[in-house]
Design an enzyme around this catalytic site. Structure first.
Site, PDB file in Angstrom:
ATOM      1  N   ASN A   1      -2.189   6.983  -3.862  1.00 39.05           N
ATOM      2  CA  ASN A   1      -1.284   6.243  -4.736  1.00 39.05           C
ATOM      3  C   ASN A   1      -0.008   6.987  -5.086  1.00 39.05           C
ATOM      4  O   ASN A   1       1.063   6.386  -5.172  1.00 39.05           O
ATOM      5  CB  ASN A   1      -2.016   5.869  -6.036  1.00 39.05           C
ATOM      6  CG  ASN A   1      -3.258   5.050  -5.787  1.00 39.05           C
ATOM      7  OD1 ASN A   1      -3.380   4.354  -4.789  1.00 39.05           O
ATOM      8  ND2 ASN A   1      -4.220   5.145  -6.702  1.00 39.05           N
TER       9      ASN A   1
ATOM     10  N   HIS B   1       0.318  -4.911   5.843  1.00 43.71           N
ATOM     11  CA  HIS B   1       1.423  -4.069   6.289  1.00 43.71           C
ATOM     12  C   HIS B   1       2.475  -4.865   7.040  1.00 43.71           C
ATOM     13  O   HIS B   1       3.392  -4.299   7.624  1.00 43.71           O
ATOM     14  CB  HIS B   1       0.903  -2.917   7.155  1.00 43.71           C
ATOM     15  CG  HIS B   1       0.153  -1.889   6.375  1.00 43.71           C
ATOM     16  ND1 HIS B   1      -0.573  -0.866   6.954  1.00 43.71           N
ATOM     17  CD2 HIS B   1      -0.001  -1.724   5.039  1.00 43.71           C
ATOM     18  CE1 HIS B   1      -1.121  -0.121   6.015  1.00 43.71           C
ATOM     19  NE2 HIS B   1      -0.799  -0.620   4.849  1.00 43.71           N
TER      20      HIS B   1
ATOM     21  N   ARG C   1      -0.020  -4.838  -2.498  1.00 37.47           N
ATOM     22  CA  ARG C   1      -1.066  -3.871  -2.179  1.00 37.47           C
ATOM     23  C   ARG C   1      -1.818  -3.361  -3.408  1.00 37.47           C
ATOM     24  O   ARG C   1      -2.804  -2.633  -3.288  1.00 37.47           O
ATOM     25  CB  ARG C   1      -0.474  -2.717  -1.364  1.00 37.47           C
ATOM     26  CG  ARG C   1      -0.209  -3.128   0.074  1.00 37.47           C
ATOM     27  CD  ARG C   1       0.131  -1.951   0.956  1.00 37.47           C
ATOM     28  NE  ARG C   1       1.529  -1.641   0.945  1.00 37.47           N
ATOM     29  CZ  ARG C   1       2.451  -2.274   1.682  1.00 37.47           C
ATOM     30  NH1 ARG C   1       2.096  -3.281   2.454  1.00 37.47           N
ATOM     31  NH2 ARG C   1       3.710  -1.931   1.637  1.00 37.47           N
TER      32      ARG C   1
ATOM     33  N   HIS D   1      -5.771  -1.456  -3.724  1.00 40.30           N
ATOM     34  CA  HIS D   1      -5.919  -0.148  -4.360  1.00 40.30           C
ATOM     35  C   HIS D   1      -6.696  -0.239  -5.669  1.00 40.30           C
ATOM     36  O   HIS D   1      -7.296   0.747  -6.098  1.00 40.30           O
ATOM     37  CB  HIS D   1      -4.542   0.475  -4.600  1.00 40.30           C
ATOM     38  CG  HIS D   1      -3.883   0.971  -3.353  1.00 40.30           C
ATOM     39  ND1 HIS D   1      -3.744   2.301  -3.049  1.00 40.30           N
ATOM     40  CD2 HIS D   1      -3.347   0.294  -2.305  1.00 40.30           C
ATOM     41  CE1 HIS D   1      -3.141   2.435  -1.881  1.00 40.30           C
ATOM     42  NE2 HIS D   1      -2.884   1.231  -1.414  1.00 40.30           N
TER      43      HIS D   1
END
Length: 327
Positions: A88, A187, A56, A60
């Site tokens: 975060n 996910h 991930r 981000h």
């Protein structure tokens, strides 16, 4: 997100990636790909959950001023970086895996492979090593010289986000509705905190009641995991096969077993529902769409000064000794 900031994103983040190409390090660091994979294989053995966090990192990082490894910079006395941003802090982990990759690369080809490119490579390897697809990545990015917490706070979505908001956000980065649904499949592996779902269980939309989209038996499980007085850093599985990258995530959404509101809304919202259904019955289609979305996201760039950091946590002018890693 304010309209002026949205216009700023549209102006600054583009697909202008002429410098990115396959085989970028074929001459300057020909072993780069195998070095990254070897470190990632060790990380998988030592801590399987770490690969979900590593995967991930690309999302981000790339959504905030393009793919430039700004996410990896530690705070300094004069800079509050992205690690403490709302999306975060207490959520992203495994930065030390990137440190280990960088350290291994610096031993073989010092000053060559950027941290921004490392994020792209480790994200891909995290997917492939947990059962997902493998794809060739374009490389040649530079690392940013600074980072700002507010840049992440102004862009990154909340776990409370609904599909309408997410569709609009992804569209600002030229990512389609199908890209959104496919990339949400990240996910498929990993966990999330009770903090992210307490409102779904006890006060959805200020109603004082749970989200009606949650399957009743699944809600009972979540109630036991995340009671109102729970330590909200307790984590739960994002899908039923949480260490395997597959399409179980989408099957869970169809059954009302999405962990996050931002996940389950993809099935309750008509514009995204058909893609959830498609991916739930056709894993191959999910894999193809996921790869396409990751490549498009990896193309996000901003015209700004950059460098190849020697240490992913600090810019070169402040770099000294590479930090020790926890054993």
């Amino acid at each position: 997100m304010c309209p002026l900031f949205s216009l700023f994103i549209l102006h600054m983040i583009t697909g202008a990636t002429a410098q990115l190409r396959h085989g970028y390090y074929s001459e300057t660091c020909p072993k780069a790909k195998s070095i990254v994979q070897d470190v990632m294989k060790v990380a998988l053995i030592q801590e399987p959950w770490s690969l979900a966090s590593v995967m991930r990192l690309q999302f981000h990082d790339c959504f905030v001023n393009g793919c430039d490894a700004s996410l990896l910079l530690d705070d300094t006395p004069t800079m509050l970086g992205e690690k403490l941003a709302l999306a975060n802090i207490n959520s992203l982990r495994s930065y030390e895996v990137v440190d280990q990759v960088k350290e291994a690369l610096e031993k073989v080809c010092p000053g060559v492979v950027s941290c921004a490119d490392i994020i792209i490579m480790v994200s891909r390897d995290a997917v492939s090593l947990t059962g997902g697809p493998y794809w060739e990545v374009k490389l040649g990015r530079l690392d940013s010289l600074t980072a700002r917490k507010e840049d992440s706070d102004n862009v990154m979505p909340s776990p409370r986000s609904n599909a309408t908001f997410l569709i609009g956000l992804f569209a600002k980065f030229n990512l389609s509705v199908k890209d959104l649904v496919a990339l949400s499949g990240s996910h498929s592996i990993g966990k999330a905190r009770c903090f992210s779902i307490i409102f779904r269980l006890y006060n959805q939309s200020g109603s004082g009641r749970p989200d009606p989209a949650i399957d009743p038996k699944f809600r009972q499980k979540l109630d036991r995991l995340c009671p109102l007085n729970v330590d909200q850093n307790i984590t739960g599985d994002l899908d039923a096969t949480t260490v395997k990258f597959d399409n179980q995530y989408f099957r869970d959404l169809v059954a009302g077993r999405g962990f996050l509101n931002s996940d389950q809304t993809l099935f309750t919202f008509p514009e995204t529902r058909e893609f959830v259904k498609l991916f739930s019955i056709d894993q191959g289609e999910f894999f193809k769409a996921f790869v396409k979305g990751m490549i498009k996201m990896g193309d996000l760039t901003v015209d700004q000064p950059g460098e190849v950091r020697k240490n992913c946590r600090v810019v070169n002018s402040h770099s000294s000794k590479f930090p020790m890693h926890p054993s």
